[in-house]
Design an enzyme around this catalytic site. Sequence first.
Site, PDB file in Angstrom:
ATOM      1  N   LYS B 114      -2.700  -3.159  -5.739  1.00 13.31           N
ATOM      2  CA  LYS B 114      -1.926  -3.324  -6.493  1.00 13.31           C
ATOM      3  C   LYS B 114      -1.817  -4.681  -7.103  1.00 13.31           C
ATOM      4  O   LYS B 114      -1.441  -5.653  -6.340  1.00 13.31           O
ATOM      5  CB  LYS B 114      -0.395  -3.005  -6.141  1.00 13.31           C
ATOM      6  CG  LYS B 114       0.747  -3.092  -7.163  1.00 13.31           C
ATOM      7  CD  LYS B 114       1.992  -2.641  -6.650  1.00 13.31           C
ATOM      8  CE  LYS B 114       3.056  -2.680  -7.562  1.00 13.31           C
ATOM      9  NZ  LYS B 114       4.235  -3.539  -7.298  1.00 13.31           N
ATOM     10  N   GLY B 175      13.812  -6.617  -9.494  1.00 16.00           N
ATOM     11  CA  GLY B 175      15.081  -7.153  -9.107  1.00 16.00           C
ATOM     12  C   GLY B 175      16.091  -7.252 -10.096  1.00 16.00           C
ATOM     13  O   GLY B 175      17.275  -7.716  -9.690  1.00 16.00           O
TER      14      GLY B 175
END
Lengths: 365, 275
Positions: B114, B175
Amino acid sequence: MKDVPAWLVDEGSTTEMRRMLSPDSPVDIETLAARARAITLRRFGRTMSLYAPLYLSNHCPSGCAYCGFASDRTTLRRRLEEDEIRREITAMKKLGIRDILLLTGERTVAAGFDYLRRAVEIAAEEMPRVSVETFPMSVEEYRELASCGCTGVTIYQETYDRKRYEELHRWGPKKDFLHRLDTPERALEAGIKTVGIGALLGLSEPVEEALHLYRHARHLAKTWWRAGISISFPRMRPEQGGWQPPFTVSDQQLARMILAFRIGLPDMDLALSTRERASFRDGMAGLAVTRMSIASKTTVGGYDEGETGERGQFDISDERSAPEFCQALRDRGIEPVFKNWDGAYNGPATQILPTGGLKETVLCP
Amino acid sequence: MNISKNETAVMDVLNVMDALHIGPHTFNSRLILGTGKFSSTDVMLRAVRASKAELVTVALRRFNREQLEDDLFGPLSQLEGITLMPNTSGASTAAEAVKAAHISRELSGSPFIKVEIHPNPQHLMPDPIETFEAAKILASEGFLVMPYISADPVLAKRLEEVGCASVMPLGAAIGSGRGLSTAGMLEIIIRESTIPVIVDAGLRAPSEAARAMEMGCSAVLVNSAIAAADNPEEMATAFRDGTSAGRRAYMAGLMAESGEAVPTSPLTSFLGESR
């Protein structure tokens, strides 16, 4: 005398911060704590990054009135030699430390640039993350440190009140207020990834000090958009029989400050060291603080041979061992994280230009 | 309600037929988990198990083979039925991400990487230019490249062209819990993509995972919303259900949304009767 930069005094964007910081603030501290906790949880989760300081040398030519290592103090002067540095780092690794902060006094013949560079090289062999809290350097020197594996530079302005700064720094190279203020930017220009800033709380009026620190952080974030920025809140304690700070910052005031910074700077690292008591550190851990020092010694060395009875630069309040401290965090549902970086991201310095350009510079000897 | 054995078997076949394919790999779960931010490794492992995720991502900077208590990779690699996807979080340039990918492959043996390149350590938004450069190199080296990107339809196609195994556009900032703030762009990416589109970052609630899947995303990646929940294990289960409900709804074919109002006087009467 050259003026302080406009960003340091600009009042434009600090109204809300002032409102939160002020001791007679209409915003009560519970409200601040709830807001700060929600932000911290979303952005940083339930973890705490840990680091530890290693004092390499306490030689110092400066006359900072408040410092245990000032040149007029009778402290025994010494520096760690290469084999001692290696032993200290081995001992720190045994405690779990993977993020280290190397400290010295101001530049001296005994502990100058070449000495520090060698210490960084030795530390970087074992630690993925190496930062320095030493004397201000030139861009070229910082570039060389970066190429040797230094990722962070911590440099506190001590006080942003220029007049008081000049009084307290009685002699020595640290007297130059503006040179010190520019230091984080010289480090970033050289490809250092993270800068740590802070004010030694108690040296001047706390709300004004905090607002200046806030403006400094905002200025760095805007100008150096690639920079990692970590903010510390070192609080001066009255030294027994020694120097008394002109202002006392209470627990309430300090907590208010840290919470307000979390709200004003929602994604910056906020650090709290072992200067603070265990209960204060534990309480702030879940609310706003994301970096903490652990099992710290403020004497030269001290991890390998244990306590020597020497006086450190300042007294530590949280004297818990690494396992004790980690357990306290776990008890509060916070995971202590020792390794939160990887050596893969160090190496040849990448020069970061304020306008966005990146220039690779390979300097390693 | 009684479900016959036959019906269960039919449902299993449907599930298998609807598997997620990434490169040569097949996954039955369309929920991918991030492993940072948890209050302990134990809580994280329980959340991973409860989520029924088969693909989880772990940051190279959280690999710590010398100190097992601090290591995320070791415990995850012990879990059965889990494929690990290392990520390059911490890299700020393509060169650093490539280096991190090489080290990750050596340590983990995983073909997945990733690619996360965020030059600004505060807001963590991905750098499209460096990500493209790193993806190009890593895909040519045989990695299954999963790039984390802003929801940019053109960048998504460019990454597909250089051989990425999927694209992972963000729903909102990492977040932030702001959900599918980029929905309009995600719709374009999904419509145009020939590789799996995985919404990564920003999701706060299982309903948002369901919504992403209803839109036609191939999978969702969730970390903060589970790690920061009061009960991460329960939240992982809820996200599992949300993801799977959304996918079923997408496959079942959603009823059309109510159309625009029909004007009272016809707009096309000038056309006359003849066809």
